[in-house]
Design an enzyme around this catalytic site. Structure first.
Site, PDB file in Angstrom:
ATOM      1  N   HIS A   1      10.657  36.997  -6.408  1.00 26.65           N
ATOM      2  CA  HIS A   1       9.408  36.701  -5.702  1.00 26.65           C
ATOM      3  C   HIS A   1       9.139  37.620  -4.506  1.00 26.65           C
ATOM      4  O   HIS A   1       8.088  37.481  -3.869  1.00 26.65           O
ATOM      5  CB  HIS A   1       9.423  35.243  -5.212  1.00 26.65           C
ATOM      6  CG  HIS A   1      10.443  35.037  -4.137  1.00 26.65           C
ATOM      7  ND1 HIS A   1      11.791  34.918  -4.414  1.00 26.65           N
ATOM      8  CD2 HIS A   1      10.319  34.989  -2.790  1.00 26.65           C
ATOM      9  CE1 HIS A   1      12.450  34.785  -3.278  1.00 26.65           C
ATOM     10  NE2 HIS A   1      11.583  34.820  -2.281  1.00 26.65           N
TER      11      HIS A   1
ATOM     12  N   HIS B   1       5.729  40.221  -0.672  1.00 28.67           N
ATOM     13  CA  HIS B   1       6.069  38.844  -1.043  1.00 28.67           C
ATOM     14  C   HIS B   1       5.055  38.372  -2.081  1.00 28.67           C
ATOM     15  O   HIS B   1       3.868  38.328  -1.805  1.00 28.67           O
ATOM     16  CB  HIS B   1       6.029  37.946   0.199  1.00 28.67           C
ATOM     17  CG  HIS B   1       6.841  36.710   0.058  1.00 28.67           C
ATOM     18  ND1 HIS B   1       6.429  35.634  -0.688  1.00 28.67           N
ATOM     19  CD2 HIS B   1       8.064  36.389   0.557  1.00 28.67           C
ATOM     20  CE1 HIS B   1       7.362  34.690  -0.630  1.00 28.67           C
ATOM     21  NE2 HIS B   1       8.361  35.123   0.112  1.00 28.67           N
TER      22      HIS B   1
END
Length: 153
Positions: free
Chosen positions: A60, A75
């Site tokens: 992620h 992110h």
């Protein structure tokens, strides 16, 4: 020291203040912008926004350390760590040397939408002062590899 950061994925550029997460919105990680990813392309290859070494790589999120000693965090979504890698495919490895534009992770923002989490993607210069971007593209639509922002220490 200055850094030119490219868009790691296509979408609409948002101010960090508009990210639904107080840590990013408050620029506690550093200055930057976020990208609301395009949904019309299916899975997206998220690319390195700068050239350097992949310092940290999670499904992620990733950090690339540039030659000037400054890291850039990408992110993918908010709270997506809770997905435990589901829906993400790693295309590179921690420790790899990459050029700006090299693929790092693949994900489908529409799959993230289905989880109830936000797919918005902060792109941040680690440990930089709040509001320290020299120039950014907030409000614009960007394509992968296009200039996203310039940062100066």
């Amino acid at each position: 020291m200055s850094l030119s950061v490219q868009a790691p994925l296509p979408g609409r550029v948002l101010a960090l203040a508009d990210v639904p997460d107080p840590v990013f919105a408050g620029q506690m990680v550093g200055a930057g912008v976020a990208i609301e990813p395009s949904r019309d392309r299916g899975p997206l290859d998220v690319v390195a926004p700068i050239s350097g070494k992949i310092l940290k790589l999670h499904p992620h999120a990733f950090v690339i350390l540039g030659s000037a000693g400054r890291g850039v965090l990408v992110h993918l979504g908010i709270d997506t760590v809770k997905l435990r890698g589901e829906g993400f495919t790693l295309l590179a490895a921690e420790g790899d040397q990459v050029e700006a534009g090299d693929p790092v992770v693949r994900f489908d923002p529409t799959e993230i939408d289905g989880t109830g989490y936000s797919a918005v993607c902060p792109v941040v210069v680690m440990d930089s002062a709040p509001d320290s971007l020299a120039d950014n593209t907030v409000g614009a639509e960007v394509t992968t590899g296009e200039r996203l922002f310039d940062w100066t220490a």
